[in-house]
Design a protein around this motif. Structure first.
Motif, short mmCIF file in Angstrom:
data_model
loop_
_atom_site.label_atom_id
_atom_site.label_comp_id
_atom_site.label_asym_id
_atom_site.label_seq_id
_atom_site.Cartn_x
_atom_site.Cartn_y
_atom_site.Cartn_z
N HIS A 112 -2.72 0.95 7.44
CA HIS A 112 -2.91 2.40 7.38
C HIS A 112 -4.25 2.80 7.99
CE1 HIS A 112 -4.20 6.20 5.31
NE2 HIS A 112 -3.05 6.58 5.85
N ARG A 113 -5.29 2.05 7.71
CA ARG A 113 -6.60 2.35 8.28
C ARG A 113 -6.54 2.31 9.81
NH1 ARG A 113 -8.25 -1.31 4.12
NH2 ARG A 113 -9.19 -0.20 2.34
N ARG B 81 -2.38 0.53 -4.49
CA ARG B 81 -1.62 -0.72 -4.45
C ARG B 81 -0.76 -0.78 -5.70
NH1 ARG B 81 -6.71 -1.40 -5.82
NH2 ARG B 81 -7.29 -2.61 -7.68
N TRP C 115 3.34 1.50 3.19
CA TRP C 115 2.76 0.73 4.29
C TRP C 115 2.74 -0.76 3.91
CZ3 TRP C 115 0.71 2.78 8.90
CH2 TRP C 115 0.71 4.18 8.96
N VAL D 109 0.34 5.39 0.33
CA VAL D 109 -0.61 6.46 0.63
C VAL D 109 0.00 7.78 0.17
CG1 VAL D 109 -1.91 7.67 2.41
CG2 VAL D 109 -1.55 5.20 2.59
N ARG E 269 -5.24 5.90 -1.10
CA ARG E 269 -4.46 4.68 -0.94
C ARG E 269 -4.33 3.98 -2.29
NH1 ARG E 269 -7.02 4.38 4.44
NH2 ARG E 269 -8.96 3.84 3.37
N ALA F 287 -3.04 -1.82 3.34
CA ALA F 287 -4.06 -0.78 3.48
C ALA F 287 -4.71 -0.87 4.85
CB ALA F 287 -5.10 -0.91 2.38
N CYS G 230 0.85 -1.20 0.00
CA CYS G 230 0.00 0.00 0.00
C CYS G 230 0.88 1.24 0.00
CB CYS G 230 -0.92 0.00 1.22
SG CYS G 230 -1.93 1.49 1.41
#
Length: 227
Positions: free
Chosen positions: A182-183, A217, A176, A122, A215, A179, A120
């Motif tokens: 990060h959330r 990928r 990251w 961001v 975000r 995802a 991920c």
């Protein structure tokens, strides 16, 4: 020299970067675009040594794509054979090319893990009401220094802060492990960060008109490689 195709990210280390965004219209089209780009670039010479890597990423909104080009500088970006875009348009008609922004790398956080583990990316883009490079640099310092002494969020591998040449935008590109990581970091921000004076200065920064983050990928990473 042809493009070498990779499926994992590498360290972000160049002095400058280009951020291009496309709206391609759907998740399946995101993958079709990446596949076509891989083939088109493999059939053409690498643009030049000043382009260190070109990464194609798909946003979790299912339609946006980010084209992240890592370059040595913004003055002498290697010219490309842009006919590769014609191949993409033939394979996936109707792409809207939203625009390209560029930034000079100002600061990076310590590296907390290998970039190859990132699934991920961001990208947070902060926009100001007018150009002011010194003001943008001060914001980068505030955000960067606010994390000093605070343990990194679980799953954060590294973050890299760039400023547009005119100082009207700041780009925070963070790698990251996932995802979800990060959330969780957004939902459970550390108490040390919330009480940090430098961190609390950033959102109301003078002249800051908006912050947008997405975000992504990684789908494809191209690097120069002899074939």
């Amino acid at each position: 020299m042809k493009a070498g195709v990779e499926t994992v990210l590498g360290p972000v280390s160049t002095a400058a970067a280009l951020f291009g965004t496309w709206d391609v219209g759907g998740p399946e089209r995101q993958y079709a675009v990446a596949k076509t780009i891989a083939g088109a670039w493999r059939r053409r010479p690498w643009p030049g040594i000043g382009l260190r890597a070109y990464t194609v990423l798909a946003a979790d909104d299912g339609t946006t794509m980010l084209h992240f080009s890592e370059v040595d500088d913004l003055v002498d970006v290697p010219p490309q054979d842009l006919t590769w875009k014609q191949e993409v348009d033939a394979a996936v008609p109707g792409i809207e090319r939203v625009g390209v922004a560029s930034g000079l790398l100002r600061r990076s956080t310590p590296v907390h893990g290998p970039a190859a583990e990132a699934t991920c990316v961001v990208l947070a883009t902060r926009k100001f009401d007018s150009p002011d490079a010194a003001r943008a640099d001060r914001l980068v310092d505030a955000v960067s220094e606010s994390g000093a002494g605070v343990p990194p969020a679980d799953g954060l591998l590294s973050a890299h802060f760039s400023v547009s040449a005119d100082g009207s935008q700041v780009f925070d590109c963070a790698l990251w492990v996932s995802a979800d990581a990060h959330r969780r970091a957004v939902e459970n921000r550390s108490a040390g960060l919330e009480t940090n004076a430098r961190w609390r200065q950033a959102p109301p920064w003078p002249g800051l008109v908006g912050t947008v983050f997405q975000r992504f990928r990684p789908l494809l990473r191209l690097t120069p490689s002899h074939r």
